[in-house]
Design an enzyme around this catalytic site. Structure first.
Site, PDB file in Angstrom:
ATOM      1  CB  CYS A  57     -13.127 -37.002  16.499  1.00 15.27           C
ATOM      2  SG  CYS A  57     -14.080 -36.136  17.728  1.00 15.27           S
ATOM      3  CB  CYS A  60     -13.438 -32.640  19.066  1.00 17.48           C
ATOM      4  SG  CYS A  60     -13.250 -34.403  19.164  1.00 17.48           S
ATOM      5  CG  ASP A 435       6.612  -5.265 -11.489  1.00  9.82           C
ATOM      6  OD1 ASP A 435       6.377  -4.394 -12.332  1.00  9.82           O
ATOM      7  OD2 ASP A 435       7.406  -5.139 -10.544  1.00  9.82           O
TER       8      ASP A 435
HETATM    9  P1  ADP Z   1       7.753  -1.273 -13.289  1.00  6.72           P
HETATM   10  O1  ADP Z   1       6.439  -1.583 -13.897  1.00  6.72           O
HETATM   11  O2  ADP Z   1       8.872  -1.734 -14.139  1.00  6.72           O
HETATM   12  O3  ADP Z   1       7.844  -1.731 -11.871  1.00  6.72           O
HETATM   13  P2  ADP Z   1       7.336   1.419 -12.273  1.00  6.72           P
HETATM   14  O4  ADP Z   1       5.868   1.538 -12.380  1.00  6.72           O
HETATM   15  O5  ADP Z   1       7.957   1.240 -10.940  1.00  6.72           O
HETATM   16  O6  ADP Z   1       7.887   0.319 -13.288  1.00  6.72           O
HETATM   17  O7  ADP Z   1       7.978   2.732 -12.899  1.00  6.72           O
HETATM   18  C1  ADP Z   1       7.681   3.109 -14.215  1.00  6.72           C
HETATM   19  C2  ADP Z   1       8.687   4.078 -14.776  1.00  6.72           C
HETATM   20  O8  ADP Z   1       8.665   5.273 -14.012  1.00  6.72           O
HETATM   21  C3  ADP Z   1      10.099   3.607 -14.725  1.00  6.72           C
HETATM   22  O9  ADP Z   1      10.457   2.862 -15.852  1.00  6.72           O
HETATM   23  C4  ADP Z   1      10.858   4.927 -14.702  1.00  6.72           C
HETATM   24  O10 ADP Z   1      10.986   5.439 -15.986  1.00  6.72           O
HETATM   25  C5  ADP Z   1       9.956   5.826 -13.912  1.00  6.72           C
HETATM   26  N1  ADP Z   1      10.313   5.951 -12.500  1.00  6.72           N
HETATM   27  C6  ADP Z   1       9.558   5.589 -11.452  1.00  6.72           C
HETATM   28  N2  ADP Z   1      10.176   5.864 -10.293  1.00  6.72           N
HETATM   29  C7  ADP Z   1      11.368   6.392 -10.610  1.00  6.72           C
HETATM   30  C8  ADP Z   1      12.474   6.905  -9.852  1.00  6.72           C
HETATM   31  N3  ADP Z   1      12.492   6.926  -8.526  1.00  6.72           N
HETATM   32  N4  ADP Z   1      13.532   7.360 -10.527  1.00  6.72           N
HETATM   33  C9  ADP Z   1      13.541   7.350 -11.855  1.00  6.72           C
HETATM   34  N5  ADP Z   1      12.535   6.910 -12.613  1.00  6.72           N
HETATM   35  C10 ADP Z   1      11.458   6.449 -12.016  1.00  6.72           C
HETATM   36 MG    MG Z   2       7.737  -2.099  -9.933  1.00 10.16          MG
END
Ligand code: ADP
Ligand code: MG
Length: 738
Positions: A57, A60, A435
């Site tokens: 129940c 309890c 995202d």
């Molecule tokens: P999203 O919103 O698509 O997840 P992120 O915030 O992860 O994108 O990354 C934004 C941008 O930063 C990417 O589109 C890229 O241009 C750049 N970027 C981020 N990390 C990397 C990486 N390790 N190598 C190359 N470009 C990167």
């Molecule tokens: Mg991302």
């Protein structure tokens, strides 16, 4: 496989539990989801969660809580009826043994870890007592109609009361000692009161109907509880381990990390690991909720509980049996089921006021009229009826049963909802942010074009970019590494990931940057030499990644990532489920984002840094209230945390995502979001129906009782009937398919 009690270190949020309900039948559920690192083993930790047998129940729960709290060294004890779990935080002064003894004193048992899942309510002595009392009750009813001496009829009812009443009176006694006015107390008082005024048949109905109601409810809830646990049974207990070329059959619990084990066709995989030999199709349904075979071969990860269909495999164990992803999921589901949904908290607060008031009213209903010269037995009878109605049972059980069943149902479909709060929020959510990379797109980006500056060669550009990206976890890094395959990469030093922009490292003594054009601007690197290259990339709707040194840009890569083939469908499904505003928020370039957004018919915001995403979520939250966000969690953690409900995709592969998200989708299938939303909407609806109906029925009976319009058996029947109806209504969700 042994299910040891689960022990977790105390987290700072464990202090909010002194809210003890005085209401009868209020199960006190409290969040256990804040625990992050679980340790299993013998108890000398500060927190222990025990499975409890014999709680039939909801009231309890409180009695058990109070009883355990009286143990020296126990700081808090929270019992969740619907999940049959006792969660105790204690110090060294209290041992598990002390706690178990307190459990027994309150009239319950700590479930046998090995047999807990199989224990059936029907085999308990209380169930047998109830059944025998039911038979006696029927005999008594027949005796009432037949020409039988009154004394004989009374004798039948009296023995019926004794049988069914025994456990009720005992529980009432325990409750009273714990100073808790629970429903056993109320029912005992009503039963004894009725015998005193000579209403033997009524007294028997109260206690028999009450017991039967509890039995049915316990049975129903039990099945739901065990359904999730049954998942564990999918993992084999024995494993064929391969040591020095010799096969030995071993218990799964004894297999060590790095042991190799054999999985034959048709067998289930016992431990999480990686394939070192062979290839096969695996059915991952137990973990991902989707009955779909996936091809796996050397180097691929396999999860325990999944079914190997056609090939023979040798797998290297990566985790102990007790730490498998499946075990982890089940633990999280159980913790989630033990949380208190907002509606439930509200109902509990209400009950805490309602019960004492109605109990006082029933006493007044007896005393006042009798003092004024009324007929004692009439008023005692009416008072007892009101006493029964003082129990808010159906109200209190309405929400937790629904939550347990919804979370259980979702988990069987590969969706882990982290608690009643997430469930209710999702049920009322109308705005959802996504995202892009890995969520709406496949997350398997490919380098589709390489544009160099001056006399830099394509190879040199890929070598430099690849050498930086070898240290990065980003999906784009993966694309560049794939394009650079076969080239001799260099060893980067001082690697640095720059969230939302890219990465940087020292290569051959040179500072090299790889990332978005914004990254170059931020490091004051002129981009005019690659304007035309970037234009070409934008034109193609690709994501630009620029390679540069402090001296200037060397190359730009165009990267494209295919939209998930089912994304459109999944978004339409969400729209139909009532999500009216959906938008994509991304760090990618405006052009690449627009291409995806247009194809999917979404609003979009591009070129965002992680903190911009956070700002957008906050804004949406301020404007619309509940906001959901779907992400991969790689660099969207702040935005996900700010959302009212966060969703993580493909969580079966990542413990971090599994832990962090409010709703974890085991597979990568976007359709799961729509399914989860529909389920939560159904749960919301059922919770509302349950609460409204319980209140209406209670209200009607409270109004009619003082006028003698409510018989005792009708009061019990209404109470138990509503509880059962509400339970059945909640459990319906467990079969919520679609
Ligand atoms: P999203 O919103 O698509 O997840 P992120 O915030 O992860 O994108 O990354 C934004 C941008 O930063 C990417 O589109 C890229 O241009 C750049 N970027 C981020 N990390 C990397 C990486 N390790 N190598 C190359 N470009 C990167
Ligand atoms: Mg991302």
């Amino acid at each position: 496989m042994k299910e040891l009690p689960l022990i977790t270190p105390v987290s700072s949020s464990c202090c909010s539990t002194e809210a003890t309900s005085d209401a009868c039948c209020a199960p006190a559920l409290e969040s256990a989801t804040d625990s992050t690192s679980e340790v299993r083993g013998e108890v000398d930790g500060l927190r222990v969660v025990l499975a409890i047998d014999g709680m039939d129940c909801a009231s309890c729960a409180i009695t058990l809580e109070r009883s355990v709290r009286q143990v020296d060294g126990v700081h808090r004890a929270v019992v969740n009826f619907a999940a049959a779990r006792l969660d105790v935080v204690h110090d060294e002064a209290a041992t598990t043994h002390d706690i178990e003894r307190a459990v027994q004193r309150a009239g319950f048992r700590v479930a046998d870890p090995d047999h807990g899942a199989g224990s059936s309510y029907w085999r308990t002595s209380r169930a047998r007592l109830t059944a025998s009392a039911g038979v006696l009750y029927l005999m008594g009813l027949i005796a009432l109609l037949a020409p039988v001496p009154e004394a004989a009829t009374i004798a039948v009812f009296a023995s019926c009361i004794a049988l069914a009443g025994l456990p009720v009176f005992r529980s009432a006694w325990v409750a009273l000692r714990a100073r808790h006015l629970d429903m056993n107390v109320l029912m005992s008082a009503a039963t004894v009161g009725a015998t005193i005024i000579g209403e033997w048949a009524e007294a028997a109905s109260v206690v028999v109907l009450f017991s039967i109601g509890n039995a049915l409810q316990a049975y129903a809830v039990d099945r739901t509880r065990n359904a999730v646990r049954a998942l564990v049974k999918l993992t084999p207990l024995e494993v064929t381990v391969l040591r020095d070329g010799i096969e030995t059959l071993m218990e799964a619990g004894e297999v060590q990390v790095d042991d190799h084990f054999v999985v034959r066709p048709g067998e289930r995989i016992a431990l999480d690991g990686r394939i070192v030999e062979g290839s096969s199709s695996l059915n991952e349904a137990p973990v991902t909720g989707e009955s779909m075979v996936v091809e796996k071969s050397i180097g691929d990860r396999v999860l325990s509980g999944t079914l190997n269909t056609d090939g023979a495999l040798v797998v290297r164990a990566e985790r102990l049996a007790a730490d498998s992803t499946l075990q982890h999921i089940i633990r999280l589901v159980e913790q989630a089921q033990a949380t208190k949904a907002p509606t439930e908290q509200l109902v509990d607060r209400f009950s805490r006021i309602y019960t004492p008031i109605v109990v006082l009213a029933s006493l007044a209903l007896i005393i006042v009229p009798v003092l004024l010269g009324g007929d004692p037995s009439t008023w005692v009878y009416r008072g007892l009826a009101l006493l029964i109605i003082a129990c808010p049972c159906s109200l209190v059980i309405s929400t937790p049963v629904t939550v347990v069943s919804a979370i259980g149902a979702a988990s069987r479909r590969g969706v882990l909802i982290k608690g009643g709060e997430a469930l209710e929020a999702m049920g009322r959510m109308h705005v959802l942010a996504f995202d892009k990379t890995g969520t709406l797109t496949e997350g398997r980006p490919v380098v589709t074009s390489v544009h160099v500056v001056g006399d830099v060669t394509r190879e040199r550009a890929l070598v430099l970019a690849g050498s930086v990206e070898r240290r990065s976890q980003h999906p784009l890094a993966h694309a560049i590494l794939t394009a650079a395959e076969g080239l001799d990469l260099l060893e980067p030093t001082q690697f640095m990931s720059i969230p939302g922009r890219g990465a940087a490292a020292q290569i051959d003594g040179q500072q090299v940057y790889v990332g978005s054009p914004r990254l170059l601007h931020e490091h004051s690197i002129a981009t005019d030499t690659i304007t035309s290259q970037l234009d070409a990339i934008h034109e193609a709707g690709e994501t630009p990644v620029v390679l540069a040194t402090t001296g200037g840009p060397l190359a730009a890569f165009g990267i494209s990532d295919a939209i998930r083939h089912d994304a459109r469908d999944a978004l339409d499904e969400l729209r139909r489920a009532g999500i009216s505003r959906m938008l994509m928020i991304t760090g990618d370039s405006e052009q690449a984002a627009k291409r995806v957004a247009d194809e999917l018919g979404l609003e979009h915001r591009a070129e965002l840094l992680p903190q911009d995403k956070l700002e957008i979520i906050r804004e949406l939250h301020a404007r619309h209230g509940i906001v959901g966000m779907v992400g991969d969690g790689v660099n969207d953690a702040p935005a996900l945390a700010a959302a009212s409900v966060s969703f993580a995709m493909g969580a079966a592969g990542s413990d971090a995502a599994l832990e962090a998200a409010d709703v974890a989708l085991m597979s990568d299938d976007l359709h799961h979001i729509g399914r989860a939303v529909r389920l939560s909407r159904a749960a919301e609806r059922i919770i509302r129906q349950n609460v409204v109906w319980s209140l209406l029925i209670k209200g009607a009976f409270v109004l009619f009782a003082p006028f003698g319009l409510v018989t005792l058996w009708a009061a019990v029947l209404a109470d138990m009937g509503t509880s059962l109806a509400v339970t059945a209504n909640g459990l319906r969700l467990f079969r919520h398919d679609r």
